[in-house]
Design an enzyme around this catalytic site. Structure first.
Site, mmCIF file in Angstrom:
data_model
loop_
_atom_site.group_PDB
_atom_site.id
_atom_site.type_symbol
_atom_site.label_atom_id
_atom_site.label_comp_id
_atom_site.label_asym_id
_atom_site.label_seq_id
_atom_site.Cartn_x
_atom_site.Cartn_y
_atom_site.Cartn_z
ATOM 1 C CB SER A 32 -0.915 0.013 1.228
ATOM 2 O OG SER A 32 -1.785 -1.092 1.210
ATOM 3 N N GLY A 83 -5.281 -4.289 -8.719
ATOM 4 C CA GLY A 83 -6.420 -3.393 -8.530
ATOM 5 C C GLY A 83 -6.023 -1.995 -8.100
ATOM 6 C CB SER A 186 -10.348 1.400 4.060
ATOM 7 O OG SER A 186 -10.997 0.183 3.850
ATOM 8 C CG ASP A 302 -6.498 -5.621 2.484
ATOM 9 O OD1 ASP A 302 -7.503 -5.958 1.824
ATOM 10 O OD2 ASP A 302 -5.664 -4.800 2.072
ATOM 11 N NE ARG A 333 -9.336 -10.456 -1.027
ATOM 12 C CZ ARG A 333 -8.379 -9.545 -0.867
ATOM 13 N NH1 ARG A 333 -8.544 -8.543 -0.029
ATOM 14 N NH2 ARG A 333 -7.258 -9.638 -1.546
ATOM 15 C CE LYS A 404 -3.710 -8.507 -6.165
ATOM 16 N NZ LYS A 404 -3.418 -7.744 -7.391
#
Length: 429
Positions: A32, A83, A186, A302, A333, A404
């Site tokens: 991030s 993404g 978030s 997450d 998810r 990833k």
């Protein structure tokens, strides 16, 4: 695509012969933070260095796009499954002279971007949908955005939309006044963006639901990327499932820009103690009853998969909220969790915005072996891996998917006594 010796057509057998984990682990840099730093570096007119940049696939992809593809005026920009890169580049390319097609994997073309595109169009961006309305691929003609300097956006859907707009805000002719409607999903990720921008000299004002940033220039200043707290969450899960544990995670600190650092506080309820050291943190296991039955993941989605598997392994019923953004991630998810937990007799049922994890019919046994589908989602693979501690062994498809965000994940497991054996994949549903 290859990570270490793992390829897309293999699976991995993860096993643990005891419930003791001890060792020292260096986590990769935060994906991030790294992705934000790369966009800001590209927006800054003078060079600066980014230290401890993540080696995750998404960051490698974004770095190549910014430093090679865009500089050589490649007309088609392919983010693959990244993404964050899709969202950040949608805004970045809108202010970057040139004509671009922004595309990605099949799953990426199913992930909505309409809210962000609508917001950018209000500012004056020239963006068209090259496929289905509301989804990539996008045709973008970069230019000065001079239509207005004040817009509103739903803050409850994706913090990445907001961060994408904030990072280009100082470059806009009149800056940006951004009104956030509804709740703010978030929020720590938005605060991370603004804090990193501040390290590069960008001032902002956040009053109520309005963030204002005037026209300014990014000032060069070397940035250090923290190790990844999202990656740390899997180690917290392992310690929670162990009988005996002593794990040191190098470089993590208590005062973090990352919202997932809340894992330390949440995991206290599962018997994991965190000691903050000069050069990292130390995790140890205390045998005490689990002391939480409700967790809100609105600001740290997450780590929800990690906690869901932890609850299942410990046979602990719990209610989660704040999972809505998980439905538009690498996979849905929530559905993926429901499918895979069901293999162990654990149900995850929805009641409006709450999700109840029910372990009353659980069938986790040390002599059984389950096959875990990952749905091309790195967090599914890593969230379920700790189950080998209580289940003895399990087979996880597509080990390369962890690249990833955490390319060395399987190697790190072997350092603390897991056995990770590559297998040829059979077709399974």
């Amino acid at each position: 695509m290859v990570h270490g010796h793992y390829t897309m057509n293999t699976s991995i057998l993860v096993s643990k012969s005891d419930k003791i984990i001890k060792g020292e682990i260096s986590l990769p840099g935060s994906k991030s933070e790294s992705n934000r730093a790369l966009i800001m570096q590209a927006l800054c007119k003078k060079p600066f260095e980014i230290r401890n940049l993540s080696i995750a696939d998404d960051t490698v992809t974004l770095s190549k796009i910014l430093n090679v593809d865009i500089k050589t005026q490649q007309t088609t920009i392919d983010v693959g499954p990244a993404g964050t890169a899709m969202r950040f580049l949608t805004a970045f390319l809108s202010v970057t002279p040139g004509e671009w097609i922004l595309t990605g994997t099949h799953r990426m073309l199913e992930r909505p971007v309409k809210l962000l595109v609508d917001a950018l169009r209000l500012l004056g961006a020239d963006i068209e949908y090259a496929g289905n309305e509301g989804f990539p691929p996008l045709r973008i003609r970069g230019k000065n955005l001079e239509l207005t300097n004040e817009i509103s956006i739903d803050g409850s859907v994706s913090s990445q939309y907001i961060s994408a707009l904030l990072m280009i805000a100082p470059t806009l002719p009149k800056g940006l006044i951004l009104n956030l409607i509804g709740g703010v999903a978030s929020r720590p990720y938005i605060e991370m963006t603004l804090a990193m921008m501040a390290e590069l000299g960008i001032k902002h004002d956040w009053t109520g639901n309005t963030i204002s940033i005037s026209k300014q220039e990014y000032q060069p200043n070397d940035l250090y990327i923290e190790p990844d707290w999202s990656g740390a969450s899997y180690w917290y899960s392992m310690v929670a499932l162990a009988d005996e544990a002593d794990i040191k995670l190098i470089g993590l600190k208590g005062h973090s820009l990352q919202g997932d650092s809340v894992a330390a506080k949440i995991m206290e309820n599962f018997g994991v103690s965190t000691e903050f050291l000069k050069d990292g943190i130390r995790l140890t296991k205390e045998n005490r009853p689990i002391s939480v039955d409700f967790i809100d993941f609105e600001h740290c989605p997450d780590i929800a998969q990690t906690l869901a598997v932890t609850c299942a392994a410990l046979k602990h019923n719990c209610t989660f909220t704040g999972l809505e953004s998980l439905k538009i991630k690498e996979t849905d998810r929530v559905l993926a969790l429901q499918n895979e937990l069901a293999k162990f007799g654990v149900s995850m049922t929805q009641d409006e915005l709450s999700y109840h994890i029910d372990c009353d019919s659980i069938q986790i046994k040390s002599d059984s072996m389950a096959f875990i589908n990952t749905y091309h989602d790195h967090r599914m693979a890593m969230a379920f891996a700790p189950l080998a501690i209580t289940n003895g062994s399990l087979e996880i498809e597509d080990p390369a998917v962890t690249g990833k965000s955490y390319p060395s994940f399987w190697e790190d497991l072997t350092k603390v006594g897991f056995e990770c054996k590559e297998l040829e994949t059979e077709i399974r549903n």
